[in-house]
Design a protein around this motif. Structure first.
Motif, PDB file in Angstrom:
ATOM      1  N   VAL A  25      33.487  35.199  38.708  1.00 18.94           N
ATOM      2  CA  VAL A  25      34.702  34.381  38.664  1.00 18.94           C
ATOM      3  C   VAL A  25      35.902  35.253  38.265  1.00 18.94           C
ATOM      4  O   VAL A  25      36.987  35.133  38.838  1.00 18.94           O
ATOM      5  CB  VAL A  25      34.536  33.180  37.712  1.00 18.94           C
ATOM      6  CG1 VAL A  25      35.862  32.455  37.491  1.00 18.94           C
ATOM      7  CG2 VAL A  25      33.488  32.223  38.254  1.00 18.94           C
ATOM      8  N   CYS A  26      35.700  36.153  37.315  1.00 15.13           N
ATOM      9  CA  CYS A  26      36.775  37.063  36.896  1.00 15.13           C
ATOM     10  C   CYS A  26      37.194  37.981  38.046  1.00 15.13           C
ATOM     11  O   CYS A  26      38.380  38.244  38.243  1.00 15.13           O
ATOM     12  CB  CYS A  26      36.332  37.903  35.696  1.00 15.13           C
ATOM     13  SG  CYS A  26      36.131  36.970  34.169  1.00 15.13           S
ATOM     14  N   ILE A  27      36.217  38.469  38.799  1.00 16.75           N
ATOM     15  CA  ILE A  27      36.515  39.333  39.950  1.00 16.75           C
ATOM     16  C   ILE A  27      37.358  38.565  40.965  1.00 16.75           C
ATOM     17  O   ILE A  27      38.361  39.068  41.471  1.00 16.75           O
ATOM     18  CB  ILE A  27      35.209  39.851  40.595  1.00 16.75           C
ATOM     19  CG1 ILE A  27      34.543  40.879  39.673  1.00 16.75           C
ATOM     20  CG2 ILE A  27      35.469  40.462  41.970  1.00 16.75           C
ATOM     21  CD1 ILE A  27      33.123  41.241  40.072  1.00 16.75           C
ATOM     22  N   GLU A  28      36.955  37.331  41.250  1.00 18.45           N
ATOM     23  CA  GLU A  28      37.695  36.535  42.229  1.00 18.45           C
ATOM     24  C   GLU A  28      39.109  36.226  41.741  1.00 18.45           C
ATOM     25  O   GLU A  28      40.069  36.287  42.509  1.00 18.45           O
ATOM     26  CB  GLU A  28      36.943  35.232  42.528  1.00 18.45           C
ATOM     27  CG  GLU A  28      37.602  34.371  43.583  1.00 18.45           C
ATOM     28  CD  GLU A  28      37.875  35.080  44.916  1.00 18.45           C
ATOM     29  OE1 GLU A  28      38.856  34.706  45.586  1.00 18.45           O
ATOM     30  OE2 GLU A  28      37.120  36.000  45.293  1.00 18.45           O
ATOM     31  N   LYS A  29      39.240  35.925  40.451  1.00 19.95           N
ATOM     32  CA  LYS A  29      40.572  35.639  39.894  1.00 19.95           C
ATOM     33  C   LYS A  29      41.468  36.871  40.000  1.00 19.95           C
ATOM     34  O   LYS A  29      42.633  36.778  40.398  1.00 19.95           O
ATOM     35  CB  LYS A  29      40.447  35.196  38.435  1.00 19.95           C
ATOM     36  CG  LYS A  29      41.779  34.881  37.802  1.00 19.95           C
ATOM     37  CD  LYS A  29      41.651  34.388  36.386  1.00 19.95           C
ATOM     38  CE  LYS A  29      43.044  34.192  35.819  1.00 19.95           C
ATOM     39  NZ  LYS A  29      43.128  33.195  34.818  1.00 19.95           N
ATOM     40  N   ALA A  30      40.938  38.038  39.647  1.00 20.40           N
ATOM     41  CA  ALA A  30      41.712  39.274  39.750  1.00 20.40           C
ATOM     42  C   ALA A  30      42.085  39.545  41.199  1.00 20.40           C
ATOM     43  O   ALA A  30      43.222  39.938  41.508  1.00 20.40           O
ATOM     44  CB  ALA A  30      40.914  40.447  39.178  1.00 20.40           C
ATOM     45  N   ASN A  31      41.151  39.302  42.108  1.00 24.05           N
ATOM     46  CA  ASN A  31      41.410  39.523  43.523  1.00 24.05           C
ATOM     47  C   ASN A  31      42.546  38.634  44.020  1.00 24.05           C
ATOM     48  O   ASN A  31      43.458  39.103  44.718  1.00 24.05           O
ATOM     49  CB  ASN A  31      40.142  39.257  44.330  1.00 24.05           C
ATOM     50  CG  ASN A  31      40.344  39.506  45.807  1.00 24.05           C
ATOM     51  OD1 ASN A  31      41.000  40.455  46.210  1.00 24.05           O
ATOM     52  ND2 ASN A  31      39.799  38.644  46.628  1.00 24.05           N
TER      53      ASN A  31
ATOM     54  N   VAL B 258      36.223  42.742  47.768  1.00 26.15           N
ATOM     55  CA  VAL B 258      37.581  42.815  47.242  1.00 26.15           C
ATOM     56  C   VAL B 258      38.287  44.060  47.768  1.00 26.15           C
ATOM     57  O   VAL B 258      39.396  43.984  48.301  1.00 26.15           O
ATOM     58  CB  VAL B 258      37.575  42.800  45.698  1.00 26.15           C
ATOM     59  CG1 VAL B 258      38.932  43.186  45.141  1.00 26.15           C
ATOM     60  CG2 VAL B 258      37.162  41.426  45.190  1.00 26.15           C
ATOM     61  N   PHE B 259      37.651  45.219  47.621  1.00 23.82           N
ATOM     62  CA  PHE B 259      38.271  46.452  48.107  1.00 23.82           C
ATOM     63  C   PHE B 259      38.518  46.389  49.613  1.00 23.82           C
ATOM     64  O   PHE B 259      39.556  46.838  50.095  1.00 23.82           O
ATOM     65  CB  PHE B 259      37.414  47.675  47.753  1.00 23.82           C
ATOM     66  CG  PHE B 259      37.529  48.102  46.316  1.00 23.82           C
ATOM     67  CD1 PHE B 259      38.765  48.359  45.741  1.00 23.82           C
ATOM     68  CD2 PHE B 259      36.398  48.256  45.532  1.00 23.82           C
ATOM     69  CE1 PHE B 259      38.879  48.752  44.414  1.00 23.82           C
ATOM     70  CE2 PHE B 259      36.498  48.655  44.206  1.00 23.82           C
ATOM     71  CZ  PHE B 259      37.734  48.905  43.640  1.00 23.82           C
ATOM     72  N   ALA B 260      37.573  45.818  50.359  1.00 21.24           N
ATOM     73  CA  ALA B 260      37.744  45.689  51.814  1.00 21.24           C
ATOM     74  C   ALA B 260      38.955  44.809  52.137  1.00 21.24           C
ATOM     75  O   ALA B 260      39.729  45.112  53.051  1.00 21.24           O
ATOM     76  CB  ALA B 260      36.481  45.116  52.450  1.00 21.24           C
TER      77      ALA B 260
END
Length: 195
Positions: free
Chosen positions: A57-63, A128-130
């Motif tokens: 969830v944190c990764i998606e929020k940052a993205n 995310v990087f992609a």
């Protein structure tokens, strides 16, 4: 209802800050509960799968935050070179204003650790990087760059931004980011001319 969604948001914000500042391994759920000032039951209610689910969830929020910043910056600048300069310049200012300790979504705390910890986290970081590469390359393609040059420039941009951010945070000095902003702007202009 608002109180419950606030608890979830507090947990996510606290977890993101802690994951960024001390790493995934060093961050425990009890610390997240304590520092978010939320009941233990809230964390397990919103994230029944535990720490990995919370990290996703944190990764998606940052993205989402970074993608919004990219879109906003590209819409406010005439060229990709100008937009990348603006994006990195503002990252340098925000990093300095945070005292080099705040949560900086662009620095992907999870990516290195995730490659060793969990395929789910690694795949999320890959996506995310992609996505970030795609948005930068897409802008260059719109300006007439050829596909290979646009893709290579996007990879170089993210690599230089991440590297400059790491050095800026380590040295507590925003000069690496400001230097990267100028060089990346020049690279984008070269790619555009080749197209």
């Amino acid at each position: 209802m608002g109180e419950k969604s606030n608890a979830k948001e507090q947990i996510v914000n606290t977890a993101a800050r802690l994951f960024f500042s001390q790493g995934y391994h060093a961050t425990g759920l009890s610390q997240i509960i304590k520092e978010s000032d939320t009941p233990k039951g809230s964390l397990y209610h919103y994230f029944p799968e535990g720490k990995e689910e919370l990290a996703l969830v944190c990764i998606e929020k940052a993205n989402l935050h970074v993608m919004d910043k990219f879109r906003e910056t590209f819409s406010q600048n005439e060229t990709t070179g100008d937009a990348i300069y603006d994006f990195v310049y503002h990252m340098a200012i925000e990093t300095e204003q945070s005292g080099y300790t705040g949560f900086i979504p662009f620095s992907f705390w999870a990516s290195v650790e995730a490659s060793c910890i969990s395929d789910r986290l690694r795949h999320a970081c890959q996506e995310v990087f992609a996505g970030w590469q795609q948005i930068i390359a897409g802008q260059l393609l719109q300006e007439g760059a050829d596909e290979e040059a646009a893709e290579n420039a996007a990879i170089l941009t993210l690599s230089m931004m991440e590297g400059a951010l790491i050095i800026s945070l380590t040295n507590q000095n925003n000069k690496p980011l400001l230097t990267a902003a100028q060089y990346l702007s020049n690279v984008m202009k070269t790619v555009q001319r080749r197209g």
